[in-house]
Scaffold this motif. Structure first.
Motif, PDB file in Angstrom:
ATOM      1  N   SER A   2       1.224  -1.182   0.200  1.00 56.03           N
ATOM      2  CA  SER A   2       0.092  -0.116   0.010  1.00 56.03           C
ATOM      3  C   SER A   2       0.331   1.352  -0.450  1.00 56.03           C
ATOM      4  O   SER A   2       2.217   1.118   0.502  1.00 56.03           O
ATOM      5  N   LEU A  27     -13.565  -0.495   9.244  1.00 56.10           N
ATOM      6  CA  LEU A  27     -12.793  -1.255   8.340  1.00 56.10           C
ATOM      7  C   LEU A  27     -12.024  -2.302   8.911  1.00 56.10           C
ATOM      8  O   LEU A  27     -11.185  -1.708   9.617  1.00 56.10           O
ATOM      9  N   ASN A 183     -16.872   3.709   1.731  1.00 53.16           N
ATOM     10  CA  ASN A 183     -15.989   3.210   0.507  1.00 53.16           C
ATOM     11  C   ASN A 183     -15.076   3.335  -0.181  1.00 53.16           C
ATOM     12  O   ASN A 183     -14.347   2.824  -0.474  1.00 53.16           O
ATOM     13  N   ALA A 186     -12.498   4.275   1.741  1.00 55.85           N
ATOM     14  CA  ALA A 186     -11.138   3.326   1.457  1.00 55.85           C
ATOM     15  C   ALA A 186     -10.508   2.618   0.349  1.00 55.85           C
ATOM     16  O   ALA A 186      -9.292   1.817   0.916  1.00 55.85           O
ATOM     17  N   LYS A 187     -11.480   2.318  -0.174  1.00 48.81           N
ATOM     18  CA  LYS A 187     -10.111   2.208  -1.789  1.00 48.81           C
ATOM     19  C   LYS A 187      -9.276   3.333  -1.816  1.00 48.81           C
ATOM     20  O   LYS A 187      -7.808   3.240  -2.502  1.00 48.81           O
ATOM     21  N   GLY A 190      -6.387   1.815   0.210  1.00 45.86           N
ATOM     22  CA  GLY A 190      -5.837   0.755  -0.480  1.00 45.86           C
ATOM     23  C   GLY A 190      -6.117   0.069   0.647  1.00 45.86           C
ATOM     24  O   GLY A 190      -5.219  -1.479   0.583  1.00 45.86           O
ATOM     25  N   VAL A 191      -7.745  -0.262   1.421  1.00 46.43           N
ATOM     26  CA  VAL A 191      -8.016  -1.051   2.419  1.00 46.43           C
ATOM     27  C   VAL A 191      -8.342  -1.692   1.447  1.00 46.43           C
ATOM     28  O   VAL A 191      -9.787  -1.265   0.722  1.00 46.43           O
ATOM     29  N   GLU A 192      -8.783  -3.534   1.732  1.00 45.49           N
ATOM     30  CA  GLU A 192      -9.625  -4.551   1.169  1.00 45.49           C
ATOM     31  C   GLU A 192     -10.765  -3.951   1.401  1.00 45.49           C
ATOM     32  O   GLU A 192     -11.824  -4.154   0.881  1.00 45.49           O
ATOM     33  N   ALA A 193     -11.170  -3.812   2.362  1.00 47.63           N
ATOM     34  CA  ALA A 193     -12.047  -3.436   4.201  1.00 47.63           C
ATOM     35  C   ALA A 193     -13.394  -2.933   2.636  1.00 47.63           C
ATOM     36  O   ALA A 193     -12.930  -2.164   2.442  1.00 47.63           O
ATOM     37  N   ARG A 194     -14.462  -3.119   3.236  1.00 47.54           N
ATOM     38  CA  ARG A 194     -15.754  -2.216   1.977  1.00 47.54           C
ATOM     39  C   ARG A 194     -17.105  -2.298   3.833  1.00 47.54           C
ATOM     40  O   ARG A 194     -17.523  -3.298   4.478  1.00 47.54           O
TER      41      ARG A 194
END
Length: 467
Positions: A2, A27, A183, A186-187, A190-194
């Motif tokens: 990331s 998240l 969300n 979050a993107k 660089g976080v995959e969770a939503r």
């Protein structure tokens, strides 16, 4: 890998930062550690330590806590308000791997919310049945201070991001309640969770319209109407910043320090100061600090003069001084200024027209629109004073038209008897301004030096000269 290893939420009180933090903490792998650098607490109320670092240890070395936040497993960060510990701010901003999230809210809304929270002592709400009610009392002066603090920090933050070549994720109070926007954040991180929904632990505390939350809403409307929300009255300023010009400062044995604004009444002022003790000049910042320590009770001063007279004298110096030969050539060739040929003097009959043309060019020069630099000789007095202020502020800004009285006051400040100053000739140009003055020249000076007219309260020169 990331691009971010930490984050900071730049926010203020009552902007929705608790809700945004709760959303981030839902998240997977993301951890927001509250107001980690709030001087009054560490992370959250009633906590004594954060990530194994005590509040006392943080106060002694805030960078140790920031380093711990950055190194903790996962993506970790905190909320940072304008009145939090400034010692970590540069480290946050200058690190491109620290994600910057900027949370904003309508300042009037955040002010009213803050007033209600202080009145009820309720800063979070998990269920509407526990909500405490109160009406805010709008105070115009208090709100303006609130607004100034918020805007000042936001402008400084934006400038810092620009100069370091970074961008932030900007999110508004209403946006923080939109799952799609969260969300998107979050993107960006660089976080995959939503998120599938907003955090259920917090709800909006005061959802009503402003008029229902403010006891004196008509007074609030009236006060806000007079605020220059879009800064319409601001005079744009593109003039380059000036340095403190320490080598040109002049001191005397009595403890007075003169800060000249060119073109200045140097000779008469130097003569007057010399009567109070030996003159010292050619300072560096180091030697000037030594002089200040040696002369306890010292006083510094500068002298401002009317912008039209100053432009007139600068025009005279431009034509006469040898070091302006190349500048004169450029002004003749590129800008078609009606200057006399080298070695000759502009005739008196052509002086007013030449001065008017010089003022028109000078306005563009001060706005950074010409190929020539802004010379100290004609820079605005406002910019020159700001330059002095980088190292030392004058105790007194004297006025040329009452210089004898002002110098007498300075002598009194350092406990000495003032020598006679007399009334030196202010207009030393070969053609006198009193002989060529026109309303058009006065207007041209006001257009060129509008900041100086406003800052120092100058009126028309012709009237002052006649008086």
């Amino acid at each position: 890998m990331s691009r971010f290893n930490s984050f900071v939420v730049f926010a203020e009180m009552r902007t929705g930062s608790n809700l945004l933090e709760a959303a981030l903490n839902e998240l997977a792998g993301v951890h927001c550690h509250g107001e980690a650098f709030n001087p009054a607490l560490i992370g959250y109320p009633n906590k004594t330590e954060l990530l194994g670092i005590s509040r006392a240890a943080r106060d002694a070395d805030p960078m140790a806590l920031w380093k711990r936040i950055c190194e903790t497993e996962g993506l970790n960060g905190c909320r940072f308000f304008h009145d939090h510990d400034p010692r970590v701010l540069d480290a946050m901003i200058n690190d491109p791997r620290c994600a910057k999230i900027v949370l904003t809210r309508n300042p009037a809304e955040s002010y009213v919310s803050l007033k209600i929270a202080r009145a009820t002592n309720q800063w979070k709400l998990g269920d509407a049945k526990h909500r405490k009610e109160a009406l805010a009392q709008f105070d115009a002066a208090e709100f303006e201070a609130h607004l100034e603090g918020l805007q000042g920090f936001q402008v400084a933050l934006m400038h810092a991001l620009q100069t370091t070549g970074q961008s932030a994720f900007y999110i508004d109070y209403e946006d923080a309640q939109d799952v799609a926007v969260l969300n998107g954040l979050a993107k960006w991180l660089g976080v995959e969770a939503r998120l599938s929904a907003l955090p259920s632990s917090l709800v909006v505390q005061n959802p009503a319209a402003l008029e229902e939350k403010v006891a004196n809403f008509p007074a609030m409307e009236s006060s806000l109407a007079r605020l220059d929300r879009f800064n319409l009255s601001r005079t744009p300023n593109f003039e380059p910043r000036r340095g403190p010009n320490v080598p040109n400062l002049v001191a005397c044995g009595a403890g007075l320090l003169y800060m000249p604004l060119r073109p200045a009444l140097d000779a008469p002022i130097r003569d007057w100061m010399a009567k109070l003790g030996g003159l010292e000049e050619g300072f560096s910042q180091k030697t000037l600090r030594q002089w200040k320590r040696k002369h306890t009770g010292h006083r510094s001063f500068t002298v401002v003069r009317h912008p039209l007279l100053r432009a007139h004298l600068a025009f005279a110096a431009l034509q006469a001084w040898d070091n302006f030969a190349e500048t004169r050539a450029v002004l003749r060739q590129s800008y078609k200024l009606p200057l006399a040929p080298e070695g000759k003097t502009l005739p008196a009959a052509e002086w007013a027209g030449g001065l008017q043309a010089f003022l028109a060019w000078l306005k563009t020069n001060l706005n950074a629109q010409t190929s020539l630099p802004v010379q100290p000789l004609w820079a605005t007095q406002s910019a020159s004073l700001q330059g002095f202020a980088q190292f030392a502020l004058p105790d007194l800004i004297a006025r040329e038209d009452r210089l004898s009285e002002d110098l007498g006051l300075l002598a009194q400040m350092v406990g000495v008897e003032a020598p006679d100053f007399g009334a030196p000739e202010g207009d030393t140009a070969p053609v006198k301004l009193a002989e060529i003055w026109t309303p058009a020249l006065e207007q041209a000076a006001a257009d060129t030096y509008s900041r100086d007219y406003m800052q120092f309260g100058f009126g028309p020169w012709k009237k002052k000269a006649a008086d």
